[in-house]
Design a protein around this motif. Structure first.
Motif, short mmCIF file in Angstrom:
data_model
loop_
_atom_site.label_atom_id
_atom_site.label_comp_id
_atom_site.label_asym_id
_atom_site.label_seq_id
_atom_site.Cartn_x
_atom_site.Cartn_y
_atom_site.Cartn_z
N LEU A 1 -5.43 5.44 -0.43
CA LEU A 1 -4.57 4.27 -0.34
C LEU A 1 -4.56 3.57 -1.69
O LEU A 1 -5.62 3.21 -2.22
CB LEU A 1 -5.09 3.31 0.74
N LEU B 1 -3.02 0.38 -3.91
CA LEU B 1 -2.37 -0.93 -3.84
C LEU B 1 -1.53 -1.10 -5.12
O LEU B 1 -2.07 -1.07 -6.23
CB LEU B 1 -3.41 -2.04 -3.75
N LEU C 1 0.83 -1.20 0.00
CA LEU C 1 0.00 0.00 0.00
C LEU C 1 0.86 1.25 0.00
O LEU C 1 1.91 1.32 0.66
CB LEU C 1 -0.91 0.01 1.22
#
Length: 505
Positions: A362, A364, A350
């Motif tokens: 956030l 990924l 993250l």
């Protein structure tokens, strides 16, 4: 004459202002008339047009009301009620008369001591405390007896507010409490109202207690005052973050004025629990502003660790759980940031980037998908604790702690389903956000389940559970009140979680 007496019947407001100041302003501290005042000691006391029982009362007086005495006849006292702007007669057996001079101060204080532990007599106690403050000389008010009177006044007011906030009062009790609140207001005692868990909560503004904290009070008096003025449930929910941080800093200062070493065990615990709650909130606000959080968070943990569970009273159990949950919500503030890996990690991880104003997103990413083309993305106005991010062994799930308020921390779970990734939120509980946390306690091999610890209170409910949860739906597979009751917890709990969590106690 009348103008002066109007001020006299605002006894506490004027006299309190005088007591805490080295050079008080010139306020009138006594009645110059010859007949003094009458405090209603029994209720309902009829205010009658004539000095006889057969005369129909034109109003009913409540305990603690102060009236100007203008005469007496037979077994009745002639009085004037400035709030209602009317005079009349009240039976002498229902009132106690005072001239409010220094000689009467010891008698007034003795009555205050008697009333102090009598539930239901708060308004009467406030009336006598206000009379004492009016009668006692300045040097007495600045001494131990003055502190005792202010401590008692605060205690009466605090207890009256709690009575008024109880949701179990019948109609007759509600009418009685309403009348007593009216008496307290006439003596200069102020209250504020808050909405909490679907009901109105009445809170004393703590003026008398704040004065106790500024005086040479005993440790118990200081502790009682500090606990009263730092109640979490009486904080205005509409405060802006900066105002709330300043308030928490002030609350921590008030609590630090208490010397816990000299307190009885139960009260010592209460101070430690309140300090833990306040310092955990400070850690959250500091993190929101990008400030160092370690000292505040460590202080919260240290205060919580100072609580002796064997000294908790039954009524303190809920307060202890509340303190634990508040510390648990901010516990990641104690964990220092991880150093950057020497070698780029090709596995999913993250990354936090700024979104709209006040928003954090956030992302990924992995070796093939950078921040411009992330595997998944979710934004929040809460506080993501990036040090909490953890990847399971199969690299198909990532969990991270996201704290939405100073008392509420969620677990966000990124999971790979086929070629795509999804994001789900695991809250501390299904009821409205109150106080609580949800945290991933470990991954179960196979990439389809995880271990979770959850604890929360709100809407009048409290729950604490250790759960085995499916990754695809976040549905609970098994739950237990203790982790030792789940075999999966015994086998797969994360040692780092076990070392840092406050859920194990």
């Amino acid at each position: 004459m009348n103008t002066r007496l109007l001020f006299v019947f605002a006894l506490a407001a004027l006299a309190l202002a005088a007591t805490a100041m080295a050079e008080p302003p010139a306020v009138k501290t006594g009645i110059s008339g010859d007949r003094g005042i009458a405090i209603v000691t029994q209720e309902p006391a009829g205010l009658r047009a004539a000095p006889k029982e057969s005369s129909k009362p034109h109003t009913l007086l409540s305990q603690g009301e102060a009236l100007e005495v203008r005469g007496e006849k037979l077994e009745f006292v002639q009085v004037y009620d400035y709030r209602r702007e009317r005079g009349g007669w009240v039976a002498a057996r229902l009132v106690q008369r005072f001239r409010l001079d220094a000689a009467e101060a010891p008698e007034l204080l003795a009555v205050i001591r008697f009333l102090r532990e009598m539930p239901g007599r708060e308004a009467l106690g406030i009336g006598f405390a206000a009379a004492y403050i009016q009668a006692a000389p300045k040097e007495v008010m600045n001494g131990p007896n003055g502190v005792e009177a202010l401590d008692a006044l605060g205690t009466f007011a605090e207890r009256l507010a709690r009575r008024a906030s109880a949701g179990t009062l019948g109609k007759a009790e509600q009418a009685e409490v309403s009348a007593h609140l009216d008496v307290a207001l006439r003596h200069g005692v102020r209250f504020t109202s808050r909405e909490a868990e679907g009901r109105v909560l009445l809170c004393y503004d703590g003026d008398a207690f704040k004065r106790v904290l500024a005086m040479a009070a005993t440790p118990e008096q200081r502790a009682r005052a500090a606990l009263a003025v730092t109640r979490s449930d009486c904080i205005d929910a509409g405060l802006r973050p900066g105002e709330r941080q300043a308030l928490d800093a002030w609350r921590s200062e008030m609590l630090d004025r208490v010397t816990v070493a000299d307190l009885p065990p139960a009260m010592k615990n209460r101070v430690h629990m309140r300090r833990a709650a306040v310092w955990s909130g400070l850690a959250y606000h500091q993190a929101r502003r990008g400030e160092a959080t370690t000292d505040a968070a460590q202080r919260a943990l240290a205060e919580l660790a100072s609580v002796r569970k064997e000294d908790l009273t039954e009524s303190d159990t809920r307060a202890y759980s509340d303190a634990v949950m508040r510390v648990g919500a901010s516990r990641w503030a104690t964990i220092p940031a991880k150093p950057a890996p020497k070698q780029p990690d090709s596995r999913p991880r993250l990354v936090a980037v700024s979104g709209n104003v006040g928003e954090t997103c956030l992302l990924l990413v992995d070796a093939k998908n950078d921040v411009l083309a992330p595997l998944a993305r979710r934004c929040t106005y809460g506080l993501p604790w990036m040090e909490s991010a953890t990847l399971n062994r199969e690299s198909n799930a990532v969990a991270v702690a996201v704290q939405q308020t100073d008392t509420w921390r969620e677990a966000w779970v990124f999971r790979k389903a086929g070629a795509a990734w999804t994001v789900r939120v695991l809250p501390p509980a299904t009821f409205a956000p109150g106080v609580g946390y949800a945290e991933v306690a470990g991954w179960v091999p196979g990439g389809s389940q995880m271990l979770v610890a959850r604890e929360a209170s709100g809407d009048g409910r409290y729950q604490r559970a250790f759960e085995l949860i499916r990754l695809d739906t976040l549905a609970t597979v098994r739950t237990a009140e203790e982790p030792s009751h789940l075999s999966a917890f015994q086998r797969w709990q994360d040692p780092a979680w076990k070392q840092n969590t406050v859920s194990l106690r």
